[in-house]
Design an enzyme around this catalytic site. Structure first.
Site, mmCIF file in Angstrom:
data_model
loop_
_atom_site.group_PDB
_atom_site.id
_atom_site.type_symbol
_atom_site.label_atom_id
_atom_site.label_comp_id
_atom_site.label_asym_id
_atom_site.label_seq_id
_atom_site.Cartn_x
_atom_site.Cartn_y
_atom_site.Cartn_z
ATOM 1 N N HIS A 178 0.823 -1.216 0.000
ATOM 2 C CA HIS A 178 0.000 0.000 0.000
ATOM 3 C C HIS A 178 0.856 1.264 0.000
ATOM 4 O O HIS A 178 0.599 2.213 -0.757
ATOM 5 C CB HIS A 178 -0.937 0.005 1.224
ATOM 6 C CG HIS A 178 -1.718 1.266 1.341
ATOM 7 N ND1 HIS A 178 -1.290 2.325 2.109
ATOM 8 C CD2 HIS A 178 -2.860 1.674 0.726
ATOM 9 C CE1 HIS A 178 -2.160 3.322 1.989
ATOM 10 N NE2 HIS A 178 -3.109 2.942 1.156
ATOM 11 N N CYS B 17 33.839 4.294 -26.279
ATOM 12 C CA CYS B 17 33.098 4.156 -25.030
ATOM 13 C C CYS B 17 33.837 4.772 -23.852
ATOM 14 O O CYS B 17 33.464 4.569 -22.709
ATOM 15 C CB CYS B 17 32.791 2.682 -24.746
ATOM 16 S SG CYS B 17 34.255 1.645 -24.623
#
Length: 804
Positions: A414, A748
């Site tokens: 919840h 990279c």
């Protein structure tokens, strides 16, 4: 059976929302249309909005409720609680008409007979007629009653459901959303109970709840009835299934100490019982059940044409899975994908708690520890709510909290559901928040680091960066990302990108495995008790310690690879240096002491060495699992620090021995171009590899004779970075050779992210792709697009001057 007051599921469709609410209309829609596609839904019936309105009218409840709620102030929690209780009492004291009671009893008998029993055990759920709409989630605001038997108890449960339309949180929610309390009616769904008390249950989302990534199905499950997930009493097992290949790409089995079962003797119809210690860490679902559920999730999503929030239950008696609810997902599916938002701490802080993050934001404020709903009036706006767990009665204060921290719960409890909807950072399942944090202490709650949520001591400054990509223009040069954190992969997937140009295997080993692979392989020979205990704590579910390494590594790789599927992901094999490997648990036993690990025992030389080869096999097994078992064949492999042609051939030979053959099932193998020899002999490297990825950090180090570990002592302008002319000349040469051999070439290293002018140089030279840190992707992409446009314009002018 069909009347104005009662309709069975078989006679309902999604068009009946005004009549029976979203929940019941959806059950009817699935029961009547998806059964033929293999989706099981338990039968039942629903009371109608007509019946509800008649009850309100005949009993005079509308006027009495209006009087009670007159001058209500939802920000005054005491006033809300007092008036809410008065409304519910008034409803429960009113009588249902004889006709309505008779119709409910008659329908219940029909349903019982259908299942060959006298008093069928049923679930009684509320379904508001404005519930589960795309712009208003009423989920969890009304009550559910489980294991109801007999007509008398059923009629009581129906009235309690009607009264629950006026719970404190429901009243507050409607007031805040501007809904008239009487423009909404309540339908009660009566559905055959699934014997999950001797089976399992859970929640499934057809979208990632934190990032909104739509490529996976998220499944949370526990033993017993499902209320314990929503209430946060039990941290559930968690599975991610990749939709495209219908394979489990991530699995996390939690410790589940209690389960909710039928209560045949007590006053309450259900109760929690302890799970035997030996069963607490067992998975609540089999892999086969997870795959079946994900398949159903896709069918339901395709039927409704929107992401869905689905509840399921496994009947341990029938040995059969059922879908018990389905409603539209109302948070991520409404997100504006044209704005990329990121939160970042501006300073480091002391971490006092860790748990599971909900959302991707940061919040701070004074802690306010509240352990009972009776004390919620003590909460002040802007405080950080610290508690054991929440339920719907807490919503009036949750919406004014700057952040929430709980002891219990998973990402579908919840507290998580409401925090997500409200956009409030929440860390659930910390285990000890209420013990470690006292009231009125400044704390910062960080959910922006991925799956792990962190709670810091004090108020730490942070910034919010928003980037609008609505009018983003994609450059011709491929813009890829450097990704090492699987937790952030789904969120990063929303950035405009052409895949992942560098996934660092050592990041996964360091952050998710933490143990040296040889320590796992030689586990039985370990004599150090402290090391053995650390390994035992991390690998508690694994008798075969090697499998822990394979599974964890495969999951990390799979999350990254799935996040951009079917675009390329280039995975660099492990590139730890000996001193870094030694820092892993048990690592010092297996690593040499080197005076300069940067140019020592690293990269390719490890993979074929006698001592490390068994560890390399585990890497290959993990990659094989991702490509072959999970079906993620967009994964490519890159060999780091490959000094010679002979090394490249030898490593690929070993990879083939371990089931990774270049060219088989489309496997491409790249080489990191980070040593001058890679470029000097580029013609020969091009013959044995499918592509090059420039590692500009190491290439700069080895070209200029600079030790990267020496810090700032050699940080002279133009000497220790990629902009040096010698480095640029080598890169220029490599791109030229790669083009000649029709081999892909990208970069990279950190250079293009740090230096825009260096990125422009690479584009001028015709590089195929730049792989950047995610935070620089949008900005650099826009700069590259402008550069390409300028180059095209210049080329056009040159052609005009030359050829007229």
């Amino acid at each position: 059976m069909k009347s104005k007051s009662i309709i069975f599921f078989k006679d309902l469709t999604i068009k009946d929302v005004p009549l029976v609410g979203g929940k019941n209309a959806s059950l009817g829609e699935m029961f009547s249309t998806l059964k033929k596609k293999g989706v099981n839904v338990p039968d039942g019936f629903a009371t109608t909005s007509y019946a509800y309105n008649e009850f309100m009218k005949e009993s005079g409840l509308k006027d009495r409720i209006r009087d009670i709620l007159k001058d209500l102030d939802t920000t005054d929690v005491k006033d809300l609680m007092k008036k809410g209780a008065a409304v519910r009492k008034t409803i429960l004291e009113a009588e249902l008409s004889n006709n309505f009671q008779e119709e409910i009893s008659k329908a219940y008998k029909v349903l019982s007979k259908q299942y060959n029993t006298k008093n069928l055990d049923v679930a009684v759920r509320s379904s508001a007629t404005a519930e589960d709409l795309p712009d208003a989630s009423f989920a969890g605001q009304q009550e559910t009653f489980l294991n109801i038997r007999g007509e008398k108890d059923l009629l009581v449960a129906v009235k309690k459901c009607i009264a629950s339309l006026f719970t404190n949180r429901a009243i507050s929610y409607r007031e805040d959303k501007g809904f008239d309390h009487f423009s909404i009616a309540l339908s009660v769904g009566v559905q055959k109970m699934v014997r999950a008390d001797i089976g399992a249950s859970g929640v499934m989302f057809t979208i990632d709840t934190e990032s909104g990534f739509s490529g996976t199905v998220l499944i949370n499950s526990i033993f017993g009835l499902g209320e314990n997930i929503v209430q946060g009493r039990v941290t559930p097992d968690e599975y991610f299934v990749f939709k495209e290949t219908n394979s489990i790409i991530s699995r996390s089995v939690s410790k589940k100490d209690v389960k909710m079962v039928y209560n045949s003797k007590g006053k309450k119809p259900v109760k929690n019982i302890k799970i035997l210690a030996k069963d607490q860490k067992k998975p609540s679902l089999s892999d086969k059940q997870v795959i079946e559920l994900a398949k159903w999730g896709k069918i339901i999503e395709e039927h409704y044409k929107k992401p869905m929030d689905i509840e399921f239950a496994y009947d341990g008696k029938e040995k059969k899975m059922y879908i018990t609810q389905a409603r539209p997902e109302t948070v991520q599916s409404r997100k504006d994908e044209t704005v990329v938002e990121s939160y970042q701490l501006l300073k480091k802080g002391k971490v006092i708690l860790r748990g599971q993050s909900v959302g991707n934001r940061i919040g701070s404020g004074k802690s306010n520890k509240i352990m009972s709903v009776k004390d919620i009036s003590k909460f002040k706006e802007g405080d950080v709510l610290v508690t054991d767990m929440t339920d719907p009665d807490w919503e009036p204060i949750m919406k004014i909290a700057s952040a929430i921290v709980t002891d219990k719960g998973g990402r579908t409890c919840h507290a998580a559901i409401v925090s997500r909807e409200l956009g409030i950072p929440c860390v659930v399942g910390t285990g000890e928040a209420s013990k470690k944090i006292t009231t009125k202490k400044n704390i910062t709650v960080n959910c922006a680091q991925g799956e792990e949520g962190l709670v810091y001591e004090g108020k730490i400054p942070f910034e919010i960066k928003k980037t609008n990509i609505k009018n983003f223009k994609k450059p011709k040069t491929k813009i890829m990302m450097n990704v090492g954190e699987p937790d952030l992969a789904f969120a990063n997937s929303f950035l405009p990108n052409d895949g992942v140009g560098l996934a660092r295997l050592e990041f996964l080993i360091n952050n998710y495995i933490k143990i040296h692979p040889l320590a796992l392989i030689n586990y039985k020979k370990i004599k150090d008790k402290d090391v053995k205990k650390q390994i035992d704590d991390l690998t508690v579910d694994y008798k075969d310690k090697k499998q822990y390494f394979i599974d964890k590594l495969a999951q990390g790789i799979a999350i990254i690879t799935a996040s951009v599927y079917p675009k390329d992901v280039i995975l660099r094999l492990s590139d730890f240096k000996s001193n870094e490997y030694a820092n892993l648990i048990g690592g010092s036993e297996y690593e040499p002491e080197e005076s300069n690990p940067m140019i020592g025992f690293r990269g390719a030389s490890r993979f074929y060495s006698k001592q490390f080869k068994p560890a390399f096999k585990l890497e290959c097994e993990a990659i094989k699992k991702v490509r072959n078992e999970m079906g993620l064949n967009n994964l490519k492999v890159m060999i780091p620090f490959c000094r010679t042609i002979e090394e490249g051939i030898e490593v690929q030979k070993i990879m083939e021995e371990y089931g990774l053959k270049r060219g088989e099932n489309g496997l491409e193998v790249y080489v990191m171009a980070e040593i001058p020899s890679n470029i000097i002999l580029a013609d020969k490297f091009a013959k044995i590899f499918d592509g090059f990825s420039i590692g500009s950090n190491d290439l700069t180090q080895l070209t200029l004779g600079i030790d990267r570990d020496s810090g700032d002592s050699l940080n002279v302008a133009g000497v220790s970075n990629e902009k040096n002319e010698a480095v640029k000349k080598l890169i220029r040469q490599l791109i030229k050779v790669a083009k000649k051999h029709k081999r892909k070439v990208g970069i990279c290293g950190q250079g293009p992210s740090d230096f825009p002018e260096f990125a422009e140089f690479l584009v001028e030279e015709g590089i195929d792709s730049l792989s950047l840190s995610p935070d620089t992707v949008v900005e650099t992409s826009m700069a590259i697009y402008k550069k390409e446009k300028k180059m095209k314009k210049g080329k056009g002018v040159l052609n005009f001057l030359l050829f007229g």
